[in-house]
Motif scaffolding. Structure first.
Motif, short mmCIF file in Angstrom:
data_model
loop_
_atom_site.label_atom_id
_atom_site.label_comp_id
_atom_site.label_asym_id
_atom_site.label_seq_id
_atom_site.Cartn_x
_atom_site.Cartn_y
_atom_site.Cartn_z
N UNK A 142 1.05 -1.33 0.01
CA UNK A 142 -0.01 -0.22 -0.10
C UNK A 142 1.39 1.12 -0.21
N UNK A 143 0.93 1.47 -1.01
CA UNK A 143 1.75 3.18 -1.36
C UNK A 143 2.03 4.60 -0.34
N UNK A 144 0.84 4.43 0.02
CA UNK A 144 1.10 5.28 1.29
C UNK A 144 1.55 4.93 2.69
N UNK A 145 1.39 3.90 2.49
CA UNK A 145 1.74 3.04 3.91
C UNK A 145 3.55 3.12 4.02
N UNK A 146 3.82 2.77 2.93
CA UNK A 146 5.91 2.62 2.43
C UNK A 146 6.44 3.92 2.43
N UNK A 147 7.58 3.43 4.03
CA UNK A 147 8.63 4.81 3.57
C UNK A 147 9.65 4.77 3.11
N UNK A 148 9.82 5.83 2.12
CA UNK A 148 10.72 5.83 1.52
C UNK A 148 11.82 5.41 1.96
N UNK A 149 12.29 5.96 3.34
CA UNK A 149 14.16 5.01 3.43
C UNK A 149 14.20 3.91 3.82
N UNK A 150 12.84 3.16 3.90
CA UNK A 150 12.84 1.25 4.04
C UNK A 150 13.13 0.61 3.18
N UNK A 151 13.15 1.51 1.34
CA UNK A 151 13.54 1.06 0.03
C UNK A 151 14.55 0.87 -0.39
N UNK A 152 15.83 1.73 0.15
CA UNK A 152 17.12 1.78 -0.69
C UNK A 152 16.85 2.71 -1.70
N UNK A 153 18.10 3.10 -2.09
CA UNK A 153 18.41 3.44 -2.67
C UNK A 153 17.62 4.05 -3.71
N UNK A 154 17.55 2.74 -4.59
CA UNK A 154 17.12 2.56 -6.12
C UNK A 154 15.84 2.10 -5.57
N UNK A 155 14.65 3.00 -6.10
CA UNK A 155 12.92 1.88 -6.03
C UNK A 155 12.30 1.94 -7.37
N UNK A 156 11.50 0.56 -7.11
CA UNK A 156 11.29 0.12 -8.62
C UNK A 156 9.91 0.27 -8.04
N UNK A 157 8.75 1.22 -9.35
CA UNK A 157 7.62 1.15 -8.52
C UNK A 157 6.23 0.72 -10.34
N UNK A 158 5.92 0.12 -10.25
CA UNK A 158 4.93 -1.11 -11.14
C UNK A 158 3.73 -0.36 -10.50
N UNK A 159 2.39 -0.45 -12.01
CA UNK A 159 0.89 -1.19 -11.21
C UNK A 159 1.20 -2.86 -10.65
N UNK A 160 0.01 -2.93 -9.84
CA UNK A 160 -0.03 -4.20 -9.49
C UNK A 160 -0.01 -5.18 -10.82
N UNK A 161 -0.05 -6.58 -10.87
CA UNK A 161 0.04 -7.71 -11.13
C UNK A 161 -0.58 -8.42 -11.57
N UNK A 162 -1.64 -8.77 -13.01
CA UNK A 162 -2.74 -9.68 -12.74
C UNK A 162 -3.82 -8.33 -13.17
N UNK A 163 -4.19 -7.55 -13.34
CA UNK A 163 -5.06 -6.32 -13.28
C UNK A 163 -4.89 -5.57 -14.54
N UNK A 164 -5.60 -4.77 -15.25
CA UNK A 164 -5.68 -4.48 -16.94
C UNK A 164 -5.11 -2.79 -16.53
N UNK A 165 -4.26 -2.54 -17.09
CA UNK A 165 -4.11 -1.01 -16.68
C UNK A 165 -4.95 -0.26 -17.14
N UNK A 166 -5.25 0.81 -16.48
CA UNK A 166 -6.27 2.06 -17.29
C UNK A 166 -4.94 3.46 -17.88
N UNK A 167 -4.65 3.99 -17.16
CA UNK A 167 -3.02 4.72 -17.18
C UNK A 167 -2.13 4.77 -16.11
N UNK A 168 -0.81 4.62 -16.79
CA UNK A 168 0.54 5.36 -15.85
C UNK A 168 0.49 3.57 -14.00
#
Length: 74
Positions: free
Chosen positions: A9-35
């Protein structure tokens, strides 16, 4: 959404806990509407079909005859 190859859940994730590189993608298995927006309707249709809540067919209880907040007579 998928953050660093794990669902979060993106609003619950702290950026400091993710490391130097962050990879963000839409949920898998669902049709992408936009971005990063996905169509969650198939998920919610299945959710509604299993009725994950209580269904009470009993009538409501009869009133006891006293007003709320009053003590019962002794």
């Amino acid at each position: 959404m998928t953050i660093n190859d794990a669902n979060h859940v993106a609003c619950k994730v702290l950026m400091k806990d993710l490391g130097a590189r962050v990879k963000v993608e839409p949920l898998r298995g669902f049709p992408v509407v936009k971005d990063l927006v996905v169509d969650m309707e198939p998920f919610f249709a299945k959710y509604r079909s299993v009725k994950p809540y209580f269904i009470n067919d009993d009538p409501p209880p009869r009133p006891s005859g006293r007003k709320p907040g009053t003590a019962p007579p002794f």
